[in-house]
Every structure is written in structure tokens, then in C-alpha cells.
Scaffold this active site. Structure first.
Site, short mmCIF file in Angstrom:
data_model
loop_
_atom_site.label_atom_id
_atom_site.label_comp_id
_atom_site.label_asym_id
_atom_site.label_seq_id
_atom_site.Cartn_x
_atom_site.Cartn_y
_atom_site.Cartn_z
N GLY A 53 0.78 -1.23 0.00
CA GLY A 53 0.00 0.00 0.00
C GLY A 53 0.81 1.28 0.00
N GLU A 108 4.05 4.27 5.78
CA GLU A 108 2.81 3.49 5.59
C GLU A 108 1.79 4.29 4.80
OE1 GLU A 108 1.31 0.92 5.51
OE2 GLU A 108 1.65 -0.45 7.16
N ASP A 109 0.80 3.59 4.25
CA ASP A 109 -0.28 4.29 3.57
C ASP A 109 -1.40 4.66 4.53
OD1 ASP A 109 -0.83 1.59 3.87
OD2 ASP A 109 -2.01 1.42 2.05
N ASP A 112 -5.06 2.15 10.63
CA ASP A 112 -6.47 1.84 10.81
C ASP A 112 -6.67 1.41 12.28
OD1 ASP A 112 -9.02 0.51 10.61
OD2 ASP A 112 -8.76 0.44 8.47
N LYS A 140 -6.98 6.81 10.17
CA LYS A 140 -8.40 6.68 10.55
C LYS A 140 -8.46 6.51 12.06
CE LYS A 140 -10.62 4.13 6.78
NZ LYS A 140 -11.15 2.79 6.45
N PHE A 161 -14.36 3.23 3.33
CA PHE A 161 -13.44 2.33 2.65
C PHE A 161 -12.74 3.09 1.53
CE2 PHE A 161 -11.50 -0.93 0.34
CZ PHE A 161 -11.36 -2.01 1.20
C1 PRP Z 1 -2.97 -2.08 5.32
C2 PRP Z 1 -2.03 -0.91 5.49
C3 PRP Z 1 -1.39 -1.17 6.82
C4 PRP Z 1 -2.48 -1.88 7.59
C5 PRP Z 1 -3.14 -0.91 8.49
O1 PRP Z 1 -2.27 -3.12 4.76
O2 PRP Z 1 -1.08 -0.83 4.47
O3 PRP Z 1 -0.25 -1.98 6.71
O4 PRP Z 1 -3.42 -2.38 6.63
O5 PRP Z 1 -4.16 -1.55 9.21
P1 PRP Z 1 -4.17 -1.65 10.79
O6 PRP Z 1 -3.84 -0.29 11.34
O7 PRP Z 1 -5.59 -2.06 11.08
O8 PRP Z 1 -3.20 -2.70 11.21
P2 PRP Z 1 -2.94 -4.35 4.01
O9 PRP Z 1 -2.94 -5.54 4.94
O10 PRP Z 1 -4.25 -3.93 3.43
O11 PRP Z 1 -1.88 -4.68 2.87
P3 PRP Z 1 -1.43 -3.81 1.59
O12 PRP Z 1 -0.64 -2.64 2.10
O13 PRP Z 1 -0.60 -4.75 0.79
O14 PRP Z 1 -2.68 -3.37 0.85
#
Ligand code: PRP
Length: 187
Positions: A53, A108-109, A112, A140, A161
Site C-alpha cells: 500500500g 505506511e499508507d 487503521d 483513521k 473504505f
Molecule cells: C494495510 C495498510 C497497513 C495496515 C493498516 O495493509 O497498508 O499496513 O493495513 O491496518 P491496521 O492499522 O488495522 O493494522 P494491508 O494488509 O491492506 O496490505 P497492503 O498494504 O498490501 O494493501
């Protein structure tokens, strides 16, 4: 469907709206880069991109930094996907070089629940870096399950989302230039 994406070859009927347009992202990335460049003036920084991400944000951010930097890439996944998250994170790909004694910024992107970054920061902190901080383009806060704060945060967003600018839905939409809201339709 949003007009500007109607020409794309993907099925994008379910893109509800643009939440953060490309111009705002560009502006904010520059601001974040200036802040980081000021904070680490004269230092070398190891930037760790969390795949997949963060890849788009990482590529934009690093080119705005006025610093001596090293790149590292990590890939992680949550345990027990689809069910209740344990907060445990599995490291699928680790950094290529030791980070001991280095200034580390995890890029990070999105934050959450906060589970991924709180675990990752703890693990990396045990490797004795000189410093360790977290930079995310999206946050978020309303979704937190664990207490976690990013050091450099681009935008706080509501609990919708989001896709685009690196973020996916089922592996798609990462290449959208804007952060958009996806309409989730129940079958
Ligand atoms: C997403 C994002 C973070 C994580 C955040 O990754 O890049 O790593 O979720 O969520 P959290 O705060 O609830 O832990 P994802 O698992 O979707 O993988 P990706 O980056 O490959 O899309």
C-alpha cells in the site's frame, strides 16, 4: 461512477467519490517532506516502505526529501485474516540490512486499527535503531483498537473504505491518482 474514471478499462462503477484529490496529496506530501527534512537535517535516514500500500506514497515522498536516505522494503500480513485480528503481524519480507544505530522512518499508507504499526514498531525498536518514527499519508483514528499515534500524518480521514494512491480493494485500484471512497455493496 465518477466521470473522470469512466474512461479507464476497469470496472469502477462502485467508486462513490474522490475523498482527497491528487493536487491535495501532492501538496501535503511536500509539506511532510519539508517537515522530515527539517527534523533530520544533516542526518542519514533509513526509510522503510511497507508493501504494497505505501509504495505510491513512498515514491512521491522520497523524491521530495532533502536528505541523505537509504531505502528498505518490508512486507507484512495480519494473522487470521477474515476473522478476529489477534494484532499479531507476520513478517513476509524483512529489511535487507541491519537497522541498528540508524534513524528509521516507517512509511505506511494508512493507520487503521493501529495493530500493524504498533507491532512493527515494537519489533523494529528491539533492533536498537538510533531513532524510529512513523510516517503515514492516511490515518483513521476512529478505528483504533490499540493506542497508536503516527509521527508524521498526512490526512485524518473518516471511517470509509478508501482506495487509490496505493490503497487497494481486493488487489485493485492502487493506481488511482486520488484517494477515493469505494461503495461497498452487500450481495
Ligand atoms: C494495510 C495498510 C497497513 C495496515 C493498516 O495493509 O497498508 O499496513 O493495513 O491496518 P491496521 O492499522 O488495522 O493494522 P494491508 O494488509 O491492506 O496490505 P497492503 O498494504 O498490501 O494493501
Amino acid at each position: 461512477m465518477i466521470e473522470k474514471y469512466s474512461f479507464r478499462r476497469y470496472h469502477m462503477e462502485n467508486i462513490k467519490k474522490v475523498l482527497i484529490p491528487e493536487t491535495d496529496l501532492k501538496f501535503r506530501v511536500k509539506e511532510l517532506a519539508q517537515e522530515i527534512s527539517r527534523d533530520y537535517k544533516g542526518e542519514t535516514v533509513t526509510l522503510i516502505c511497507i508493501l504494497s500500500g505505501a509504495s505510491v506514497f513512498f515514491a512521491d515522498l522520497v523524491r521530495e526529501l532533502d536528505l541523505d536516505v537509504r531505502f528498505e522494503f518490508m512486507s507484512v500480513s495480519s494473522y487470521g485474516s477474515g476473522t478476529v485480528s489477534s494484532g499479531e503481524v507476520k513478517i513476509l519480507k524483512d529489511v535487507n540490512h541491519p537497522i541498528a544505530g540508524q534513524n528509521v522512518i516507517i512509511v505506511e499508507d494508512i493507520i487503521d486499527s493501529g495493530c500493524t504499526l504498533s507491532y512493527l514498531k515494537r519489533v523494529l525498536d528491539q533492533r536498537s535503531p538510533k531513532s524510529i518514527k512513523v510516517c503515514t499519508i492516511l490515518d483513521k483514528p476512529s478505528r483504533r483498537k490499540v493506542d497508536f499515534k503516527g509521527d508524521y500524518v498526512g490526512f485524518e480521514i473518516p471511517d470509509e473504505f478508501v482506495i487509490g494512491y496505493g490503497l487497494d480493494y481486493d488487489g485493485r485500484y492502487r493506481n488511482l491518482r486520488d484517494v477515493c471512497v469505494l461503495e461497498i455493496t452487500e450481495d
